[in-house]
Design a protein around this motif. Structure first.
Motif, PDB file in Angstrom:
ATOM      1  N   ILE A   1       0.849  -1.193   0.000  1.00 33.33           N
ATOM      2  CA  ILE A   1       0.000   0.000   0.000  1.00 33.33           C
ATOM      3  C   ILE A   1       0.882   1.240   0.000  1.00 33.33           C
ATOM      4  CG2 ILE A   1      -1.710   1.330   1.313  1.00 33.33           C
ATOM      5  CD1 ILE A   1      -2.757  -1.318   2.411  1.00 33.33           C
ATOM      6  N   CYS A   2       0.504   2.214  -0.818  1.00 32.52           N
ATOM      7  CA  CYS A   2       1.277   3.452  -0.891  1.00 32.52           C
ATOM      8  C   CYS A   2       0.329   4.648  -0.943  1.00 32.52           C
ATOM      9  CB  CYS A   2       2.174   3.447  -2.134  1.00 32.52           C
ATOM     10  SG  CYS A   2       3.071   4.991  -2.411  1.00 32.52           S
ATOM     11  N   THR A   3       0.530   5.587  -0.031  1.00 35.84           N
ATOM     12  CA  THR A   3      -0.199   6.862  -0.055  1.00 35.84           C
ATOM     13  C   THR A   3       0.808   7.950  -0.419  1.00 35.84           C
ATOM     14  OG1 THR A   3      -1.718   6.104   1.664  1.00 35.84           O
ATOM     15  CG2 THR A   3      -1.622   8.476   1.262  1.00 35.84           C
ATOM     16  N   GLU A   4       0.463   8.749  -1.405  1.00 27.83           N
ATOM     17  CA  GLU A   4       1.414   9.719  -1.949  1.00 27.83           C
ATOM     18  C   GLU A   4       0.824  11.134  -1.955  1.00 27.83           C
ATOM     19  OE1 GLU A   4       3.628  10.533  -6.271  1.00 27.83           O
ATOM     20  OE2 GLU A   4       2.881   8.539  -5.765  1.00 27.83           O
ATOM     21  N   ILE A   5       1.635  12.085  -1.522  1.00 24.47           N
ATOM     22  CA  ILE A   5       1.247  13.509  -1.530  1.00 24.47           C
ATOM     23  C   ILE A   5       2.384  14.296  -2.176  1.00 24.47           C
ATOM     24  CG2 ILE A   5       0.589  15.510  -0.160  1.00 24.47           C
ATOM     25  CD1 ILE A   5      -0.307  13.573   2.030  1.00 24.47           C
ATOM     26  N   GLY A   6       2.050  15.103  -3.192  1.00 26.13           N
ATOM     27  CA  GLY A   6       3.110  15.848  -3.854  1.00 26.13           C
ATOM     28  C   GLY A   6       2.611  16.945  -4.755  1.00 26.13           C
ATOM     29  N   LEU A   7       3.553  17.571  -5.442  1.00 22.03           N
ATOM     30  CA  LEU A   7       3.266  18.652  -6.373  1.00 22.03           C
ATOM     31  C   LEU A   7       3.716  18.264  -7.765  1.00 22.03           C
ATOM     32  CD1 LEU A   7       4.484  21.726  -4.271  1.00 22.03           C
ATOM     33  CD2 LEU A   7       2.100  21.047  -4.691  1.00 22.03           C
ATOM     34  N   LYS A   8       2.930  18.678  -8.763  1.00 21.04           N
ATOM     35  CA  LYS A   8       3.253  18.396 -10.155  1.00 21.04           C
ATOM     36  C   LYS A   8       3.286  19.690 -10.944  1.00 21.04           C
ATOM     37  CE  LYS A   8       1.371  14.950 -12.476  1.00 21.04           C
ATOM     38  NZ  LYS A   8       0.368  14.129 -13.217  1.00 21.04           N
ATOM     39  N   LEU A   9       4.283  19.813 -11.806  1.00 20.58           N
ATOM     40  CA  LEU A   9       4.416  20.967 -12.693  1.00 20.58           C
ATOM     41  C   LEU A   9       4.204  20.495 -14.123  1.00 20.58           C
ATOM     42  CD1 LEU A   9       5.153  24.019 -12.719  1.00 20.58           C
ATOM     43  CD2 LEU A   9       7.525  23.306 -13.136  1.00 20.58           C
TER      44      LEU A   9
END
Length: 240
Positions: free
Chosen positions: A230-238
């Motif tokens: 299981i993977c929970t991911e939080i980030g920013l995309k340009l």
């Protein structure tokens, strides 16, 4: 060495393609919370190059996830792939793709996949929603991390994937896809990968992403490996 070559190749193509018409470039940085075969907080970098027009689309992507705790490596994974769709905006869209994956903590030294199939668009409303389902035949060639294991290194699989893109706010989109991939010789051997993502536009080119990914393998190389990740991911995309 292979990972370095893939990264250099992607970076070079990125430099060329972003200057061309109809080509788009995406880069993201995020933190991932992992459980299963990997239990840590890792950093992830991803790059994607896309070309879209009414006839054909291309996509080249690269992802790298890594973590080290107390001078000890706890996670290191590489994913790279290429995909092309013909008549992507039509009701039916043939496609083919190649993918590479490596993460010894999940039991894969190297995994190469080639697939070909067709996508059927169920319903589409521009800038609002897109619902589709696709099916493909996949060839997997795997070098497993443990020297002794009970799994075949070469497998042909059926792949079925429903996909959803839905606008749920002024700048917010819900994206979801699930892959079900049984072994064509033994349907008791199957893979499931399900990803749900929220993407919110913060500015003209900047996006906030929150995603949840679930992976399940009915058969693993040895008893030392878990079947679920299981993977929970939080980030920013340009997006450029």
């Amino acid at each position: 060495m292979k990972k370095t070559i893939l990264f250099v190749l992607l970076t070079t193509i990125t430099t060329i393609c972003t200057a061309q018409k109809n080509w788009n470039f995406e880069i993201s940085a995020s933190s991932t919370i992992n459980s299963g075969n990997v239990n840590d907080l890792s950093l992830k970098n991803a790059e994607t190059i896309k070309r879209n027009d009414s006839l054909i689309s291309y996509e080249l992507n690269y992802k790298f996830v890594y973590n080290k705790k107390d001078s000890e490596e706890t996670n290191k994974g590489t994913t790279a792939g290429f995909k092309t769709d013909l008549f992507q905006y039509g009701k039916w869209s043939p496609y083919w793709a190649m993918e590479y994956f490596s993460n010894k903590y999940k039991g894969y030294d190297n995994k190469w996949s080639a697939l070909a199939g067709v996508k059927y668009r169920i319903y589409n409303k521009p800038d609002t929603c897109d619902y589709s389902i696709s099916t493909a035949v996949v060839y997997d060639n795997v070098d497993y991390t443990p020297e002794e294991n009970t799994l075949d290194n070469e497998v042909y699989r059926l792949s079925i994937r429903p996909k959803i893109k839905q606008k749920i706010g002024e700048t917010l989109y819900l994206l979801h896809n699930t892959f079900y991939q049984p072994n064509l010789k033994d349907f008791r051997d199957y893979l499931i990968t399900s990803t749900t993502k929220l993407e919110n536009k913060l500015g003209k080119k900047l996006y906030l992403q929150i995603s949840f990914e679930y992976e399940y393998r009915s058969k693993v190389p040895t008893e030392d490996y878990k079947k679920s990740d299981i993977c929970t991911e939080i980030g920013l995309k340009l997006k450029l």
